[in-house]
Design an enzyme around this catalytic site. Structure first.
Site, PDB file in Angstrom:
ATOM      1  N   ARG A  99      10.962 -20.453  -4.183  1.00  0.00           N
ATOM      2  CA  ARG A  99       9.507 -19.671  -3.902  1.00  0.00           C
ATOM      3  C   ARG A  99       9.832 -18.302  -3.609  1.00  0.00           C
ATOM      4  O   ARG A  99       9.020 -17.209  -3.970  1.00  0.00           O
ATOM      5  CB  ARG A  99       8.715 -20.469  -2.967  1.00  0.00           C
ATOM      6  CG  ARG A  99       7.568 -19.985  -2.527  1.00  0.00           C
ATOM      7  CD  ARG A  99       6.662 -19.629  -3.671  1.00  0.00           C
ATOM      8  NE  ARG A  99       6.654 -20.659  -4.732  1.00  0.00           N
ATOM      9  CZ  ARG A  99       6.135 -20.505  -5.789  1.00  0.00           C
ATOM     10  NH1 ARG A  99       5.552 -19.303  -6.159  1.00  0.00           N
ATOM     11  NH2 ARG A  99       5.903 -21.511  -6.696  1.00  0.00           N
ATOM     12  N   LYS A 134      -0.866   3.327  -1.608  1.00  0.00           N
ATOM     13  CA  LYS A 134      -1.324   2.039  -1.195  1.00  0.00           C
ATOM     14  C   LYS A 134      -0.721   0.686  -1.605  1.00  0.00           C
ATOM     15  O   LYS A 134      -0.786   0.182  -2.618  1.00  0.00           O
ATOM     16  CB  LYS A 134      -3.048   2.075  -2.000  1.00  0.00           C
ATOM     17  CG  LYS A 134      -3.881   3.194  -1.578  1.00  0.00           C
ATOM     18  CD  LYS A 134      -5.039   3.316  -2.216  1.00  0.00           C
ATOM     19  CE  LYS A 134      -5.983   4.443  -1.969  1.00  0.00           C
ATOM     20  NZ  LYS A 134      -7.281   4.653  -2.765  1.00  0.00           N
ATOM     21  N   GLU A 194      -6.115  18.670  -1.575  1.00  0.00           N
ATOM     22  CA  GLU A 194      -7.311  17.702  -2.137  1.00  0.00           C
ATOM     23  C   GLU A 194      -8.576  18.527  -1.897  1.00  0.00           C
ATOM     24  O   GLU A 194      -8.758  19.180  -1.199  1.00  0.00           O
ATOM     25  CB  GLU A 194      -7.587  16.455  -1.245  1.00  0.00           C
ATOM     26  CG  GLU A 194      -8.778  15.472  -1.687  1.00  0.00           C
ATOM     27  CD  GLU A 194      -8.760  14.487  -0.827  1.00  0.00           C
ATOM     28  OE1 GLU A 194      -8.419  13.287  -1.043  1.00  0.00           O
ATOM     29  OE2 GLU A 194      -9.962  14.784  -0.125  1.00  0.00           O
ATOM     30  N   ASP A 215     -10.386  15.581  -6.116  1.00  0.00           N
ATOM     31  CA  ASP A 215     -10.993  14.156  -6.032  1.00  0.00           C
ATOM     32  C   ASP A 215     -12.221  13.833  -6.272  1.00  0.00           C
ATOM     33  O   ASP A 215     -13.339  14.552  -6.203  1.00  0.00           O
ATOM     34  CB  ASP A 215     -10.577  14.308  -4.345  1.00  0.00           C
ATOM     35  CG  ASP A 215     -11.124  12.608  -3.669  1.00  0.00           C
ATOM     36  OD1 ASP A 215     -10.643  11.917  -4.205  1.00  0.00           O
ATOM     37  OD2 ASP A 215     -11.986  12.826  -2.826  1.00  0.00           O
TER      38      ASP A 215
END
Length: 285
Positions: A99, A134, A194, A215
């Site tokens: 697993r 992320k 940004e 952005d």
């Protein structure tokens, strides 16, 4: 194998989480101690492979004598039904590691496979696909490895390897130019700034930005921004990029397109592992 990633520690910690204090009670109760399994790991879908060596490490940790025939390499694009690994070793050990090995290779191959679809979508535009931070805590190094296997380029690894000035930094500093100037004065070499408006571009560049993150700009605004920058620094389109929108974004002339969903939203690849008892080996209880 993967810079900054401690494979032995990862394998040991993952197995310890699964085994707890009692071990694999099912295999211990049902499988004879000297039983031998042969096994085949295969892909049920077309995928881009990632994490094969990590999967092997789980089996070797519990059965150092296991025989493994690696049939593909990380980064390979394979068709549904492709065999990835063949194994022969102690049945209890292989079942106990199964697993953890599958979870890892399914997760990483899922990331690599999704990344490949985005890379293919911008082929020929000249833009490079970037990942983001992320990632699942503790798994960043291997998740970013998986995006590389899918054809992307890594963005920042962490907070330490470049400054990235975002809206909250600007809110405290007072302006894009002031925030950028402070990073420049601190001696930081890579300063990513940004911006979400055209009028922020010149102040950022004048203050020392080495990379502009454009952005949530629509394609028309991106074209204007790229024209204004005129190659002085790399440009990156970011924010809400989807598979159905990425090509139009890449065609604006940006250097990079960054996509958080590569690591944030990739579904696990459908990979299985089937074992059979090796009748030629002893199987005494």
């Amino acid at each position: 194998m993967i810079p900054g990633f401690d494979l032995p520690a990862f394998v040991a910690a993952t197995l310890a989480e699964d085994l707890g204090t009692g071990g694999d009670v099912t295999s211990q109760a049902v499988i004879p101690a000297d039983a031998v399994f042969t096994g085949v790991m295969d892909s049920r879908d077309a995928i881009t492979v990632a994490g094969i060596a990590i999967a092997e490490a789980f089996f070797r940790h519990l059965d150092p004598a296991v025989l493994i025939d690696r049939l593909v390499a990380d980064g390979d694009r394979v068709a549904a039904g492709t065999e990835l690994l063949r194994l022969r070793g102690n049945a209890r050990a292989l079942l106990t590691a199964e697993r953890s090995a599958l979870n890892t290779v399914q997760h990483l191959s899922g990331i690599a496979t999704l990344t490949t679809t985005y890379v293919d979508a911008i082929a020929g535009t000249g833009a490079t696909l970037l990942d983001t931070r992320k990632t699942i805590p503790g798994l960043r190094r291997i998740e970013k490895y998986a995006t590389r296997m899918g054809g992307a380029t890594n963005h920042r690894i962490g907070l330490w390897d470049a400054a990235m000035i975002k809206d909250n930094h600007v809110a405290v500093a007072g302006s894009v130019g002031e925030a950028t100037a402070r990073a420049k004065a601190a001696g930081i070499e890579r300063i990513i700034v940004e911006v979400d408006r055209i009028d922020q571009i010149e102040p950022a560049l004048s203050a020392g930005a080495t990379h502009l993150l454009l952005d949530n700009m629509p394609p028309a605004m991106l074209r204007d921004a790229v024209a204004l920058v005129a190659g002085r620094v790399p440009t990156e389109a970011s924010g809400g990029v989807r598979l159905d929108t990425i090509r139009a974004i890449a065609e604006t002339g940006v250097t990079y397109v960054s996509v958080g969903r590569l690591t944030q939203s990739a579904p696990a690849a459908d990979i299985g592992l089937d074992f059979t008892l090796d009748a030629a080996a002893p199987a005494r209880a």
